[in-house]
Design a protein around this motif. Structure first.
Motif, short mmCIF file in Angstrom:
data_model
loop_
_atom_site.label_atom_id
_atom_site.label_comp_id
_atom_site.label_asym_id
_atom_site.label_seq_id
_atom_site.Cartn_x
_atom_site.Cartn_y
_atom_site.Cartn_z
N GLY A 27 0.81 -1.21 0.00
CA GLY A 27 0.00 0.00 0.00
C GLY A 27 0.84 1.25 0.00
N GLY A 28 1.94 1.21 0.76
CA GLY A 28 2.81 2.38 0.81
C GLY A 28 3.59 2.58 -0.46
N ALA A 29 3.94 1.48 -1.12
CA ALA A 29 4.75 1.58 -2.33
C ALA A 29 3.93 1.40 -3.60
CB ALA A 29 5.87 0.53 -2.29
N GLU A 30 2.60 1.35 -3.46
CA GLU A 30 1.69 1.17 -4.59
C GLU A 30 2.06 -0.09 -5.39
OE1 GLU A 30 1.56 4.69 -6.88
OE2 GLU A 30 0.57 5.88 -5.33
N ASN A 31 2.16 -1.21 -4.66
CA ASN A 31 2.43 -2.52 -5.29
C ASN A 31 3.72 -2.49 -6.11
OD1 ASN A 31 0.24 -4.10 -4.33
ND2 ASN A 31 -1.11 -3.07 -5.80
N ALA A 32 4.79 -2.10 -5.47
CA ALA A 32 6.09 -2.08 -6.15
C ALA A 32 6.44 -3.49 -6.60
CB ALA A 32 7.16 -1.54 -5.22
N ALA A 33 7.24 -3.56 -7.66
CA ALA A 33 7.56 -4.85 -8.24
C ALA A 33 8.31 -5.74 -7.26
CB ALA A 33 8.38 -4.66 -9.52
N ALA A 34 9.23 -5.17 -6.49
CA ALA A 34 10.02 -5.97 -5.55
C ALA A 34 9.13 -6.56 -4.47
CB ALA A 34 11.11 -5.10 -4.93
N VAL A 35 8.20 -5.77 -3.94
CA VAL A 35 7.30 -6.26 -2.90
C VAL A 35 6.39 -7.35 -3.46
CG1 VAL A 35 5.49 -5.62 -1.26
CG2 VAL A 35 7.41 -4.06 -1.70
N SER A 36 5.90 -7.14 -4.68
CA SER A 36 5.05 -8.16 -5.31
C SER A 36 5.81 -9.46 -5.54
CB SER A 36 4.51 -7.63 -6.64
OG SER A 36 3.71 -6.48 -6.44
N ALA B 53 -6.88 -6.97 -0.94
CA ALA B 53 -6.36 -5.71 -0.38
C ALA B 53 -5.31 -5.10 -1.31
CB ALA B 53 -5.76 -5.97 1.00
N ARG B 54 -4.45 -5.92 -1.88
CA ARG B 54 -3.43 -5.40 -2.80
C ARG B 54 -4.08 -4.90 -4.10
NH1 ARG B 54 -0.26 -9.28 -4.66
NH2 ARG B 54 1.47 -7.89 -5.17
N PHE B 55 -5.20 -5.52 -4.50
CA PHE B 55 -5.92 -5.04 -5.68
C PHE B 55 -6.52 -3.66 -5.42
CE2 PHE B 55 -10.19 -4.66 -7.58
CZ PHE B 55 -9.83 -4.54 -8.92
N VAL B 56 -6.97 -3.42 -4.20
CA VAL B 56 -7.54 -2.13 -3.86
C VAL B 56 -6.50 -1.01 -3.99
CG1 VAL B 56 -8.58 -0.77 -1.99
CG2 VAL B 56 -9.31 -3.12 -2.38
N PHE B 57 -5.24 -1.36 -3.67
CA PHE B 57 -4.18 -0.37 -3.78
C PHE B 57 -3.90 0.01 -5.23
CE2 PHE B 57 -2.50 -2.37 0.33
CZ PHE B 57 -3.29 -1.52 1.09
N GLY B 58 -4.36 -0.83 -6.18
CA GLY B 58 -4.22 -0.51 -7.59
C GLY B 58 -3.02 -1.15 -8.24
N GLY B 59 -3.11 -1.27 -9.58
CA GLY B 59 -1.99 -1.78 -10.35
C GLY B 59 -1.93 -3.29 -10.50
N LEU B 60 -2.98 -4.01 -10.06
CA LEU B 60 -2.98 -5.47 -10.15
C LEU B 60 -4.22 -5.96 -10.88
CD1 LEU B 60 -1.80 -6.71 -6.62
CD2 LEU B 60 -0.49 -6.66 -8.73
N PHE C 202 -8.32 -10.86 -11.30
CA PHE C 202 -8.63 -12.17 -11.84
C PHE C 202 -7.35 -12.97 -12.10
CE2 PHE C 202 -9.48 -14.90 -15.58
CZ PHE C 202 -10.42 -15.73 -15.01
N GLY C 203 -6.34 -12.30 -12.64
CA GLY C 203 -5.08 -12.98 -12.90
C GLY C 203 -4.39 -13.42 -11.62
N GLU C 204 -4.42 -12.60 -10.57
CA GLU C 204 -3.77 -12.96 -9.31
C GLU C 204 -4.48 -14.11 -8.63
OE1 GLU C 204 -0.96 -11.76 -7.99
OE2 GLU C 204 -0.67 -10.54 -9.78
N VAL C 205 -5.81 -14.11 -8.67
CA VAL C 205 -6.57 -15.22 -8.07
C VAL C 205 -6.32 -16.51 -8.85
CG1 VAL C 205 -8.90 -16.09 -7.62
CG2 VAL C 205 -8.33 -13.72 -7.09
N ALA C 206 -6.28 -16.40 -10.18
CA ALA C 206 -6.00 -17.59 -10.99
C ALA C 206 -4.60 -18.12 -10.73
CB ALA C 206 -6.17 -17.24 -12.47
#
Length: 481
Positions: free
Chosen positions: A50-59, A129-136, A139-143
């Motif tokens: 949330g703080g980093a707006e789903n940064a690639a490293a955190v993801s 929750a990460r989807f709410v932060f945006g950028g994800l 459907f793809g993450e759940v799959a």
């Protein structure tokens, strides 16, 4: 007064073996520790997302931790699932409860699958929750989460099958080495793809669904279901009584799946790609069929003889034992070679035969050495496979390097079926045809040796078959001769 309602944790419809394993599994410190640790880490990573707006490293760390738990830690809970029962002698007590070998093995796997499902469902709020932060892509993450859980189920079935071996060192070598290599590679790939802006898990799923439509998802689920059935039936065969007819069920299912793959490739126009899958599945089916002990229980043969000529014909393909397994394997090799020849060419079909000859080589070595008297042929089969594929093939590959630099054909590669594909790939264009023909000739020696051993083993079980005929004649009121 009305009796107080009885509160139970599991419904009576569930198998008692599943309930037993689930109760024991949910009470262990390992499951509780994994659950608490996982959620603490996911809470931290979600806040960081949330703080980093789903940064690639955190993801990347988020995907890596979930993959580690669902695809490695949870499947490893079956590492000693059956071995502990064998060592403590409680497996015989379970058999007295009229639980079949298949239900015992399925119960141990289903408990791990249910715990993995519980963990997967508990991860869902963090994905949302990460989807709410945006950028994800939700459907793809759940799959992708579903695919990780599905891969964990297959790996759990593999490890439960290997847990039927008493030797700890063998299970450690076969399980931990590939898992460490695969797990580290997958973990690094996820992080690198995230940090480099490459293909994420959601994009991977989108790629597959767009390329194959909904049929791709169904095919993956169907193959995973068959893989689970294959390894669980492989494990059940190791602990089943000698009078069991489990081979009839599993070989019938395997043959139906084998034919379904060919039909699907023909209907969808992807016969060439499906040919690779068929060739890969063939080696697994041959390993299962050629590691069964020769059955000498008369009642097993009587079950086939009492069904007349149809039962006698089915006996050659479905009766327990590696002798009939050789006939069954020959049928599968013929079907696979014909299919690959039609879809990919005659040259590829020749390599199907060479690969099958490599499996026959391992089975023939089992019969040439005292290992033929082993109670379970799967253990020496794995050991011989490791020795041939790791030591000899690795040594042969090193010898190929200087010949490749000198642009010289490695004719010695025809000595081993497992080494022949590498020798063929590095051969000079003018020598490829001759090398392949020589390789076919030398590779056919191993099926021939195995056939001789099968004839001798079949003659040794003649008394059991004759007794099975007497049982059938006596049951029909004829002379018991």
């Amino acid at each position: 007064m009305n009796a107080a309602p009885v509160i139970t944790d599991f419904p009576d419809r569930l198998s008692p073996m599943v309930v037993k394993e689930l109760r024991q599994g949910l009470r262990t410190r390992l499951f509780g520790g994994v659950l608490v640790t996982l959620h603490l880490m996911l809470v931290l990573l979600t806040l960081m997302s949330g703080g980093a707006e789903n940064a690639a490293a955190v993801s990347g760390w988020f995907d890596g931790i979930i993959t580690l738990v669902l695809c490695i830690i949870m499947p490893l809970r079956g590492f000693s699932a059956v071995a502990d029962e064998l060592k403590s002698g409680t497996l015989d007590m379970l058999a007295l409860t009229r639980l079949s070998a298949g239900r015992i093995i399925f119960g141990k796997w289903a408990a791990i699958a249910s715990q993995s499902l519980l963990l997967m469902l508990s991860i869902m709020p963090y994905v949302v929750a990460r989807f709410v932060f945006g950028g994800l892509d939700l459907f793809g993450e759940v799959a992708a989460l579903f695919y990780k859980w599905l891969a964990g189920l297959v790996l759990a079935a593999v490890i439960v099958a290997l847990s039927t071996q008493r030797q700890f060192w063998l299970r450690a070598v076969v399980v931990f080495l590939p898992l460490m290599m695969t797990g580290c590679g997958a973990f690094s790939l996820i992080i690198m793809s995230r940090m480099g802006g490459g293909m994420s898990s959601g994009r991977v799923f989108t790629f597959f669904t767009k390329s194959g439509g909904g049929s791709t998802l169904l095919l993956v689920v169907a193959l995973a279901a068959w893989a689970v059935f294959f390894f669980l039936s492989l494990a059940a065969t190791r602990i089943a009584p000698a009078a069991s007819l489990l081979s009839v069920v599993k070989r019938s299912v395997h043959l139906a799946m084998f034919l379904s793959l060919m039909l699907l490739g023909w209907l969808t126009g992807s016969a060439a790609a499906m040919g690779v899958t068929v060739a890969g599945v063939l080696s697994l089916l041959m390993m299962d069929a050629l590691t069964e002990r020769v059955n000498e229980v008369p009642s097993v043969y009587a079950a086939f003889y009492q069904r007349g000529w149809l039962g006698r014909a089915a006996l050659w393909l479905l009766a327990p034992g590696w002798v009939t397994g050789l006939v069954y394997s020959a049928l599968l090799v013929a079907l696979a070679a014909f299919y690959v020849s039609w879809s990919r060419g005659t040259e590829e079909a020749k390599f199907v035969f060479i690969g099958a000859s490599g499996t026959c080589m391992i089975a023939a070595l089992l019969q040439l050495f005292p290992t033929r008297k082993s109670r379970d042929l799967l253990l020496p089969f794995i050991v011989f496979s490791l020795l041939v594929n790791v030591l000899l093939v690795s040594l042969g590959s090193l010898l190929l390097l200087p010949l490749k630099i000198k642009s010289t054909t490695a004719w010695f590669s025809t000595a081993l079926p497992q080494l022949l594909p590498a020798g063929y790939a590095n051969a000079q264009p003018g020598d490829k045809a001759a090398l392949l023909q020589l390789g076919l000739l030398t590779s056919s020696v191993w099926p021939a040796l195995l056939l001789v051993a099968a004839v001798l083993a079949w003659r040794h079980a003649r008394a059991a078959r004759q007794e099975g005929l007497r049982i059938v004649h006596a049951a029909k009121g004829g002379a018991a001769v």
